[in-house]
Design a protein around this motif. Structure first.
Motif, PDB file in Angstrom:
ATOM      1  N   LEU A 159       0.828  -1.209   0.000  1.00  0.00           N
ATOM      2  CA  LEU A 159       0.000   0.000   0.000  1.00  0.00           C
ATOM      3  C   LEU A 159       0.860   1.256   0.000  1.00  0.00           C
ATOM      4  CD1 LEU A 159      -2.731   1.371   0.006  1.00  0.00           C
ATOM      5  CD2 LEU A 159      -2.779   1.121   2.502  1.00  0.00           C
ATOM      6  N   THR A 160       1.955   1.248   0.746  1.00  0.00           N
ATOM      7  CA  THR A 160       2.825   2.432   0.742  1.00  0.00           C
ATOM      8  C   THR A 160       3.352   2.718  -0.660  1.00  0.00           C
ATOM      9  OG1 THR A 160       4.776   1.146   1.399  1.00  0.00           O
ATOM     10  CG2 THR A 160       3.557   2.254   3.162  1.00  0.00           C
ATOM     11  N   LYS A 161       3.669   1.668  -1.398  1.00  0.00           N
ATOM     12  CA  LYS A 161       4.171   1.857  -2.763  1.00  0.00           C
ATOM     13  C   LYS A 161       3.067   2.327  -3.695  1.00  0.00           C
ATOM     14  CE  LYS A 161       7.741  -1.611  -2.203  1.00  0.00           C
ATOM     15  NZ  LYS A 161       8.113  -2.997  -2.464  1.00  0.00           N
ATOM     16  N   THR A 162       1.934   1.657  -3.660  1.00  0.00           N
ATOM     17  CA  THR A 162       0.835   1.974  -4.580  1.00  0.00           C
ATOM     18  C   THR A 162       0.253   3.358  -4.315  1.00  0.00           C
ATOM     19  OG1 THR A 162       0.287  -0.377  -4.595  1.00  0.00           O
ATOM     20  CG2 THR A 162      -1.342   1.109  -5.517  1.00  0.00           C
ATOM     21  N   ALA A 163       0.090   3.720  -3.047  1.00  0.00           N
ATOM     22  CA  ALA A 163      -0.518   5.009  -2.696  1.00  0.00           C
ATOM     23  C   ALA A 163       0.520   6.117  -2.513  1.00  0.00           C
ATOM     24  CB  ALA A 163      -1.342   4.853  -1.417  1.00  0.00           C
ATOM     25  N   GLU A 164       1.787   5.779  -2.723  1.00  0.00           N
ATOM     26  CA  GLU A 164       2.882   6.742  -2.573  1.00  0.00           C
ATOM     27  C   GLU A 164       2.853   7.419  -1.196  1.00  0.00           C
ATOM     28  OE1 GLU A 164       2.872   9.395  -5.927  1.00  0.00           O
ATOM     29  OE2 GLU A 164       3.003   7.744  -7.351  1.00  0.00           O
ATOM     30  N   LEU A 165       2.863   6.571  -0.155  1.00  0.00           N
ATOM     31  CA  LEU A 165       2.852   7.042   1.232  1.00  0.00           C
ATOM     32  C   LEU A 165       4.166   6.691   1.904  1.00  0.00           C
ATOM     33  CD1 LEU A 165      -0.624   5.612   2.308  1.00  0.00           C
ATOM     34  CD2 LEU A 165      -0.115   7.995   1.780  1.00  0.00           C
ATOM     35  N   GLN A 166       4.515   7.462   2.908  1.00  0.00           N
ATOM     36  CA  GLN A 166       5.624   7.082   3.770  1.00  0.00           C
ATOM     37  C   GLN A 166       5.080   6.042   4.753  1.00  0.00           C
ATOM     38  OE1 GLN A 166       7.107  10.587   5.662  1.00  0.00           O
ATOM     39  NE2 GLN A 166       7.836  11.485   3.763  1.00  0.00           N
ATOM     40  N   TYR A 167       5.935   5.102   5.140  1.00  0.00           N
ATOM     41  CA  TYR A 167       5.485   4.044   6.044  1.00  0.00           C
ATOM     42  C   TYR A 167       4.986   4.627   7.373  1.00  0.00           C
ATOM     43  CZ  TYR A 167       5.168  -0.458   8.339  1.00  0.00           C
ATOM     44  OH  TYR A 167       4.692  -1.558   8.987  1.00  0.00           O
ATOM     45  N   LEU A 225      -7.304  14.723   3.235  1.00  0.00           N
ATOM     46  CA  LEU A 225      -8.178  14.191   2.188  1.00  0.00           C
ATOM     47  C   LEU A 225      -7.398  13.691   0.983  1.00  0.00           C
ATOM     48  CD1 LEU A 225     -11.127  16.747   2.326  1.00  0.00           C
ATOM     49  CD2 LEU A 225     -11.000  14.466   3.340  1.00  0.00           C
ATOM     50  N   GLY A 226      -6.261  14.302   0.709  1.00  0.00           N
ATOM     51  CA  GLY A 226      -5.413  13.821  -0.386  1.00  0.00           C
ATOM     52  C   GLY A 226      -4.866  12.439  -0.095  1.00  0.00           C
ATOM     53  N   VAL A 227      -4.431  12.226   1.140  1.00  0.00           N
ATOM     54  CA  VAL A 227      -3.921  10.911   1.546  1.00  0.00           C
ATOM     55  C   VAL A 227      -5.040   9.884   1.490  1.00  0.00           C
ATOM     56  CG1 VAL A 227      -2.993   9.579   3.487  1.00  0.00           C
ATOM     57  CG2 VAL A 227      -2.029  11.820   2.943  1.00  0.00           C
ATOM     58  N   LEU A 228      -6.204  10.231   2.015  1.00  0.00           N
ATOM     59  CA  LEU A 228      -7.339   9.303   1.978  1.00  0.00           C
ATOM     60  C   LEU A 228      -7.736   8.978   0.537  1.00  0.00           C
ATOM     61  CD1 LEU A 228      -9.548  10.605   4.908  1.00  0.00           C
ATOM     62  CD2 LEU A 228      -8.348   8.418   4.777  1.00  0.00           C
ATOM     63  N   SER A 229      -7.668   9.956  -0.336  1.00  0.00           N
ATOM     64  CA  SER A 229      -7.993   9.717  -1.748  1.00  0.00           C
ATOM     65  C   SER A 229      -7.015   8.727  -2.368  1.00  0.00           C
ATOM     66  CB  SER A 229      -7.957  11.031  -2.538  1.00  0.00           C
ATOM     67  OG  SER A 229      -8.962  11.899  -2.087  1.00  0.00           O
ATOM     68  N   ARG A 230      -5.724   8.898  -2.078  1.00  0.00           N
ATOM     69  CA  ARG A 230      -4.722   7.980  -2.622  1.00  0.00           C
ATOM     70  C   ARG A 230      -4.914   6.575  -2.075  1.00  0.00           C
ATOM     71  NH1 ARG A 230      -0.699  12.068  -1.162  1.00  0.00           N
ATOM     72  NH2 ARG A 230       0.479  10.464  -0.063  1.00  0.00           N
ATOM     73  N   ILE A 231      -5.236   6.469  -0.788  1.00  0.00           N
ATOM     74  CA  ILE A 231      -5.469   5.150  -0.179  1.00  0.00           C
ATOM     75  C   ILE A 231      -6.696   4.496  -0.819  1.00  0.00           C
ATOM     76  CG2 ILE A 231      -6.137   3.950   1.942  1.00  0.00           C
ATOM     77  CD1 ILE A 231      -4.393   6.003   3.470  1.00  0.00           C
ATOM     78  N   CYS A 232      -7.782   5.251  -0.949  1.00  0.00           N
ATOM     79  CA  CYS A 232      -9.001   4.697  -1.556  1.00  0.00           C
ATOM     80  C   CYS A 232      -8.757   4.278  -2.999  1.00  0.00           C
ATOM     81  CB  CYS A 232     -10.143   5.710  -1.482  1.00  0.00           C
ATOM     82  SG  CYS A 232     -10.810   5.938   0.170  1.00  0.00           S
ATOM     83  N   PHE A 233      -8.004   5.070  -3.744  1.00  0.00           N
ATOM     84  CA  PHE A 233      -7.687   4.727  -5.124  1.00  0.00           C
ATOM     85  C   PHE A 233      -6.870   3.439  -5.181  1.00  0.00           C
ATOM     86  CE2 PHE A 233      -4.938   4.851  -8.843  1.00  0.00           C
ATOM     87  CZ  PHE A 233      -5.864   5.032  -9.862  1.00  0.00           C
ATOM     88  N   ALA A 234      -5.856   3.359  -4.335  1.00  0.00           N
ATOM     89  CA  ALA A 234      -4.980   2.180  -4.326  1.00  0.00           C
ATOM     90  C   ALA A 234      -5.724   0.920  -3.911  1.00  0.00           C
ATOM     91  CB  ALA A 234      -3.787   2.421  -3.400  1.00  0.00           C
ATOM     92  N   LEU A 235      -6.668   1.062  -2.985  1.00  0.00           N
ATOM     93  CA  LEU A 235      -7.410  -0.099  -2.489  1.00  0.00           C
ATOM     94  C   LEU A 235      -8.713  -0.339  -3.257  1.00  0.00           C
ATOM     95  CD1 LEU A 235      -7.007   0.462   1.360  1.00  0.00           C
ATOM     96  CD2 LEU A 235      -5.722  -1.111  -0.105  1.00  0.00           C
TER      97      LEU A 235
END
Length: 83
Positions: free
Chosen positions: A29-37, A53-63
């Motif tokens: 998920l960190t790779k797909t959503a471009e998040l720091q661990y 909201l940007g982080v949540l959007s990336r997580i929702c998109f990745a998942l």
């Protein structure tokens, strides 16, 4: 006189449960959503006070899920009536 309500219930981020239930690794998920661990860990441990909201959007998109899959609202417990 104003009546102030102090218990509005609570919102909880249930990302850790979602990942576990769907057998998704935090690493992927960190790779797909471009998040720091560390950022992901904060969301998984539900220690975010003001979700981004940007982080949540990336997580929702990745998942491929909806925000309501990751954040749950729990209403306040109703006080017991005295008999």
């Amino acid at each position: 006189m104003l009546n102030y309500r102090t218990d509005w219930g609570r919102c909880e981020i249930v990302l850790e449960e979602y990942l576990s239930k769907n057998k998704i690794s935090k690493s992927s998920l960190t790779k797909t959503a471009e998040l720091q661990y560390t950022q992901l860990q904060a969301y998984c441990k539900n220690i975010i006070q003001r979700p981004d909201l940007g982080v949540l959007s990336r997580i929702c998109f990745a998942l491929n899920c909806d925000v309501s899959d990751l954040i749950h609202y729990f209403p306040p417990e109703k006080p017991q009536k005295e008999e």
